[in-house]
Design a protein around this motif. Structure first.
Motif, PDB file in Angstrom:
ATOM      1  N   VAL A   1      16.009 -24.497 -34.173  1.00  0.00           N
ATOM      2  CA  VAL A   1      14.712 -23.909 -33.882  1.00  0.00           C
ATOM      3  C   VAL A   1      13.674 -24.197 -35.247  1.00  0.00           C
ATOM      4  CG1 VAL A   1      12.762 -22.817 -33.082  1.00  0.00           C
ATOM      5  CG2 VAL A   1      15.200 -23.787 -31.458  1.00  0.00           C
ATOM      6  N   LEU A   2      14.674 -23.088 -36.020  1.00  0.00           N
ATOM      7  CA  LEU A   2      13.745 -22.754 -37.202  1.00  0.00           C
ATOM      8  C   LEU A   2      13.666 -24.050 -38.155  1.00  0.00           C
ATOM      9  CD1 LEU A   2      14.906 -18.966 -37.768  1.00  0.00           C
ATOM     10  CD2 LEU A   2      12.625 -20.318 -37.439  1.00  0.00           C
ATOM     11  N   VAL A   3      14.763 -24.971 -37.852  1.00  0.00           N
ATOM     12  CA  VAL A   3      15.468 -25.820 -39.093  1.00  0.00           C
ATOM     13  C   VAL A   3      14.154 -26.649 -38.515  1.00  0.00           C
ATOM     14  CG1 VAL A   3      17.051 -28.324 -39.372  1.00  0.00           C
ATOM     15  CG2 VAL A   3      17.551 -25.692 -39.686  1.00  0.00           C
ATOM     16  N   ASN A   4      13.781 -27.473 -37.301  1.00  0.00           N
ATOM     17  CA  ASN A   4      13.113 -28.897 -36.632  1.00  0.00           C
ATOM     18  C   ASN A   4      12.000 -27.986 -36.774  1.00  0.00           C
ATOM     19  OD1 ASN A   4      14.651 -30.830 -35.400  1.00  0.00           O
ATOM     20  ND2 ASN A   4      14.817 -29.125 -33.860  1.00  0.00           N
ATOM     21  N   VAL A   5      11.433 -26.919 -36.823  1.00  0.00           N
ATOM     22  CA  VAL A   5       9.668 -26.334 -37.229  1.00  0.00           C
ATOM     23  C   VAL A   5       9.813 -27.380 -38.575  1.00  0.00           C
ATOM     24  CG1 VAL A   5       8.600 -24.504 -37.299  1.00  0.00           C
ATOM     25  CG2 VAL A   5       9.677 -25.137 -35.423  1.00  0.00           C
TER      26      VAL A   5
ATOM     27  N   PHE B   1       9.710 -30.508 -21.768  1.00  0.00           N
ATOM     28  CA  PHE B   1      10.180 -31.646 -22.469  1.00  0.00           C
ATOM     29  C   PHE B   1      10.537 -31.343 -24.029  1.00  0.00           C
ATOM     30  CE2 PHE B   1       7.470 -35.365 -20.030  1.00  0.00           C
ATOM     31  CZ  PHE B   1       8.156 -34.712 -18.692  1.00  0.00           C
ATOM     32  N   ASP B   2       9.919 -30.996 -24.460  1.00  0.00           N
ATOM     33  CA  ASP B   2       9.430 -30.583 -25.523  1.00  0.00           C
ATOM     34  C   ASP B   2      11.045 -29.042 -26.137  1.00  0.00           C
ATOM     35  OD1 ASP B   2       8.455 -32.006 -26.714  1.00  0.00           O
ATOM     36  OD2 ASP B   2       6.665 -31.309 -27.471  1.00  0.00           O
ATOM     37  N   ALA B   3      11.431 -28.516 -24.941  1.00  0.00           N
ATOM     38  CA  ALA B   3      11.651 -27.255 -24.846  1.00  0.00           C
ATOM     39  C   ALA B   3      13.407 -27.535 -24.805  1.00  0.00           C
ATOM     40  CB  ALA B   3      11.379 -26.293 -24.466  1.00  0.00           C
ATOM     41  N   VAL B   4      13.519 -28.434 -23.330  1.00  0.00           N
ATOM     42  CA  VAL B   4      14.886 -29.183 -23.614  1.00  0.00           C
ATOM     43  C   VAL B   4      15.358 -30.014 -24.234  1.00  0.00           C
ATOM     44  CG1 VAL B   4      16.333 -30.465 -21.566  1.00  0.00           C
ATOM     45  CG2 VAL B   4      13.993 -28.893 -20.331  1.00  0.00           C
ATOM     46  N   LYS B   5      14.342 -30.555 -24.995  1.00  0.00           N
ATOM     47  CA  LYS B   5      15.216 -31.523 -26.261  1.00  0.00           C
ATOM     48  C   LYS B   5      15.302 -31.033 -27.493  1.00  0.00           C
ATOM     49  CE  LYS B   5      13.628 -36.641 -27.828  1.00  0.00           C
ATOM     50  NZ  LYS B   5      15.577 -36.840 -26.535  1.00  0.00           N
ATOM     51  N   SER B   6      14.905 -29.488 -28.066  1.00  0.00           N
ATOM     52  CA  SER B   6      15.311 -28.466 -28.571  1.00  0.00           C
ATOM     53  C   SER B   6      16.148 -27.523 -28.608  1.00  0.00           C
ATOM     54  CB  SER B   6      14.070 -27.551 -28.887  1.00  0.00           C
ATOM     55  OG  SER B   6      12.857 -28.498 -29.405  1.00  0.00           O
ATOM     56  N   PHE B   7      17.177 -27.828 -27.860  1.00  0.00           N
ATOM     57  CA  PHE B   7      18.477 -27.328 -27.604  1.00  0.00           C
ATOM     58  C   PHE B   7      19.556 -28.218 -28.367  1.00  0.00           C
ATOM     59  CE2 PHE B   7      16.308 -24.629 -24.401  1.00  0.00           C
ATOM     60  CZ  PHE B   7      16.913 -23.528 -24.512  1.00  0.00           C
ATOM     61  N   PRO B   8      20.301 -27.535 -29.122  1.00  0.00           N
ATOM     62  CA  PRO B   8      21.291 -28.298 -29.339  1.00  0.00           C
ATOM     63  C   PRO B   8      22.423 -29.111 -28.355  1.00  0.00           C
ATOM     64  CG  PRO B   8      21.414 -26.422 -30.625  1.00  0.00           C
ATOM     65  CD  PRO B   8      20.548 -26.141 -29.556  1.00  0.00           C
ATOM     66  N   THR B   9      23.150 -30.039 -28.095  1.00  0.00           N
ATOM     67  CA  THR B   9      23.401 -30.745 -27.377  1.00  0.00           C
ATOM     68  C   THR B   9      24.408 -29.720 -26.509  1.00  0.00           C
ATOM     69  OG1 THR B   9      22.792 -33.098 -27.334  1.00  0.00           O
ATOM     70  CG2 THR B   9      24.028 -32.894 -25.923  1.00  0.00           C
ATOM     71  N   VAL B  10      25.272 -29.664 -27.426  1.00  0.00           N
ATOM     72  CA  VAL B  10      26.521 -29.155 -27.107  1.00  0.00           C
ATOM     73  C   VAL B  10      26.530 -27.744 -27.059  1.00  0.00           C
ATOM     74  CG1 VAL B  10      29.141 -28.230 -28.005  1.00  0.00           C
ATOM     75  CG2 VAL B  10      27.892 -30.665 -28.850  1.00  0.00           C
ATOM     76  N   MET B  11      26.378 -26.894 -27.553  1.00  0.00           N
ATOM     77  CA  MET B  11      25.571 -24.996 -26.778  1.00  0.00           C
ATOM     78  C   MET B  11      24.719 -25.375 -25.520  1.00  0.00           C
ATOM     79  SD  MET B  11      26.456 -23.015 -28.924  1.00  0.00           S
ATOM     80  CE  MET B  11      27.313 -23.561 -30.736  1.00  0.00           C
ATOM     81  N   LEU B  12      23.893 -26.497 -25.425  1.00  0.00           N
ATOM     82  CA  LEU B  12      23.311 -26.687 -24.029  1.00  0.00           C
ATOM     83  C   LEU B  12      24.445 -27.287 -23.171  1.00  0.00           C
ATOM     84  CD1 LEU B  12      20.468 -26.633 -22.641  1.00  0.00           C
ATOM     85  CD2 LEU B  12      20.668 -29.332 -22.753  1.00  0.00           C
TER      86      LEU B  12
END
Lengths: 315, 269
Positions: free
Chosen positions: A293-297, B106-117
């Protein structure tokens, strides 16, 4: 600009608390009593009761929830059951290895992607351009874990040019770099393709710009125009692309670490899952999510600084 | 042929699809038949791609693994498309506050790294085919929904929609008859371009042992078996990886060509 930055940070905070909620669900709602799991089958009921009290499991759920949030915000992610060490320390120990892998991936993708994109743009429409185009798409399409395994097979097992296992001797930079070559290639290969396509597109756009036309009119040598004046501008969008790229490389690094038996966050999580060490899983996932999240922000804010159009579209 | 890359892509896709459909005809072995006397047999006329650590014929497992991969890819893509379209229509046509909430999700879900999810989900619910579908949905739905939402917002104030509304058409009818048919085309191309990504997610999760459970044949699982024996039996990883490479390349080349032909606006997305 400040409004935009605040909005981005606000979204980041929401995502992190989302992640915290998931972590809470993971540790507390999983089948089985965490205290019995932690103490093993030979624990007496009194011992379990004492640990439950110490872990706060005797309190109502909402109380546990707020406690969890409070301590997580203070950087306390609980204690690892096996070694009795703080989870955060265990995770943070592995983070540098994963970061090295991602940096290696960026080096690969920038070192090859920018020249490839540049050459393709200069030879627009020609045979070289087409070959680079197909290569870029192929590099993007093939999943990184297949790249990791095949490069392991070819360069480490069959040819034995490069080491197959581990991160190298501690303190020995040369050995560590040697161990980094293959895994970071697997992590960065797809991004060579992305960056070369991106650089090609923005280079073509830049070559049409008026200051380049002026430079041509002044009779400057073509290679000077391309490599000194055009490339400098055409490379800018790459920065923003890499912001997204770091997140994807984080995902690929999980595979690269497992395939090359390298220490790192991905391997830590993977092994923790197989032995049901949930505090480590949730701690590591949380740390990576915060990092992501920090990197993206940071990348979004950087784009906002560089490109005013992005700012206005966000408002 | 004006589009050689598209032709290569189409051929690869056809080979993969046909060999998955006719798996039963193309091989005489059963995909999960264990044969202890033929363990780790290298490729030969009898076993074209060799056998694995349990003596199972790898060519057979690759063919049947193609069925699993394609079924999961198509199924989970379809589910993501439906969910994405519905959410996108709601966000675009519904009240402003609902739109804001959905965008945030949408933005929150998209912001998780896929593999971690994927790792988190599997820790919670255990590895299964459904875990793969859920991961694919979480990865794809936000993107689809966002595109549908934007298009719906544009069409919401179009004349033919205004006319329908003034004649008393219900929101459901407007969305179904007047909005959806106008926006579904471009999204279908994007969705088809995501198929290789979905194939990679399934194979990746199965490689980590988080997806399809053994003994169901899966390309990722074959890779995992081969990886454990990579020093002595290199043909197992080759058999597992090759179909993944060919499928992702085929669908990508084909999808890129389709996109350039039908919708040049999306070029370079």
């Amino acid at each position: 600009m400040i409004r935009y930055a605040i909005k981005r940070l606000w979204l980041g905070a929401i995502i992190i608390s989302f992640a915290l909620m998931m972590m809470f669900a993971m540790v507390y709602l999983i089948p089985g009593d965490p205290a019995s799991v932690a103490l093993g089958p030979r624990a007496t009921p009194e011992m379990k009761e004492a640990l439950r009290e110490r872990m706060g499991l005797d309190q109502p759920v909402w109380r546990q929830f707020t406690n969890f949030y409070g301590s997580a915000l203070h950087g306390d992610l609980g204690t690892e059951v096996l070694s009795n060490r703080p989870v955060l320390n265990v995770v943070m120990e592995q983070l540098p290895f994963t970061l090295a892998l991602i940096v290696g991936g960026i080096v690969w993708s920038v070192a090859l992607g920018i020249p490839l994109g540049c050459i393709a743009a200069v030879r627009r429409g020609g045979f070289v351009d087409q070959v680079i185009g197909v290569l870029s798409v192929a590099m993007i399409a093939v999943p990184s874990f297949v790249v990791a395994i095949y490069s392991l097979l070819v360069f480490a097992v069959a040819l034995q040019w490069l080491p197959a296992i581990g991160a190298g001797e501690p303190g020995n930079i040369a050995s560590q770099l040697q161990h980094l070559i293959l895994p970071s290639l697997a992590v960065g290969l797809g991004w060579i393709g992305y960056i070369s396509r991106m650089v090609r597109a923005s280079m073509l756009e830049t070559l049409e710009a008026s200051h380049i036309r002026t430079a041509r009119a002044f009779g400057l040598p073509e290679h000077r125009i391309i490599y000194t004046y055009a490339l400098r501008i055409a490379v800018l969008p790459t920065i923003t692309l890499l912001g997204v790229g770091i997140g994807h490389m984080l995902s690929s690094s999980v595979f690269a670490e497992i395939v090359f038996a390298r220490p790192g966050i991905g391997k830590l999580v993977y092994e923790a899952i197989s032995v049901r060490n949930y505090p480590i899983v949730s701690g590591a996932v949380l740390v990576t999510t915060v990092f992501f999240v920090l990197v993206n922000v940071a990348a979004d804010i950087l784009v906002g600084l560089l490109d005013p159009r992005v700012r206005s579209s966000f408002n | 042929m004006r589009e050689p890359l598209g032709a290569i892509g189409l051929t690869l896709v056809a080979v993969v699809v046909l060999s998955a459909i006719f798996a039963g005809v193309l091989t005489s072995y059963a995909p999960s038949k264990i044969s202890p006397t033929e363990r780790f047999a290298s490729p030969s006329l009898l076993h074209v791609l060799g056998t694995d650590h349990l003596g199972r014929d790898l060519f057979t497992r690759v063919l049947y693994g193609g069925r699993v991969a394609l079924m999961i890819a198509l199924g989970s893509t379809l589910v993501s498309l439906i969910v994405g379209v519905v959410l996108g229509l709601i966000a675009g046509y519904g009240p402003r506050w609902l739109d804001n909430i959905l965008l945030l999700v949408f933005d929150a879900v998209k912001s998780f790294p896929t593999v971690m999810l994927a790792l988190t989900l599997v820790t919670l619910f255990g590895p299964s085919l459904y875990a793969v579908v859920v991961v694919v949905m979480l990865v794809n739905v936000p993107g689809y929904a966002r595109i549908i939402r934007t298009q719906t917002l544009v069409l919401k104030s179009a004349e033919h929609v205004m006319a329908a509304r003034s004649m008393g058409a219900s929101a459901g009818r407007i969305l179904r008859v007047h909005i959806l048919p106008n926006i579904i085309g471009p999204i279908l191309i994007l969705v088809s371009m995501d198929i290789p990504v979905v194939v990679a997610i399934e194979a990746g999760m199965s490689f980590l042992g988080l997806g399809v459970r053994p003994p169901t044949p899966s390309w990722g699982a074959i890779l995992n078996d081969g990886f454990a024996n990579i020093r002595d039996s290199y043909w197992i990883v080759i058999a597992g990886g090759l179909p993944i490479v060919l499928t992702t390349l085929g669908f990508t080349f084909f999808g890129e060509t389709l996109r350039d032909l039908f919708d040049p606006r999306l070029k370079g997305r």
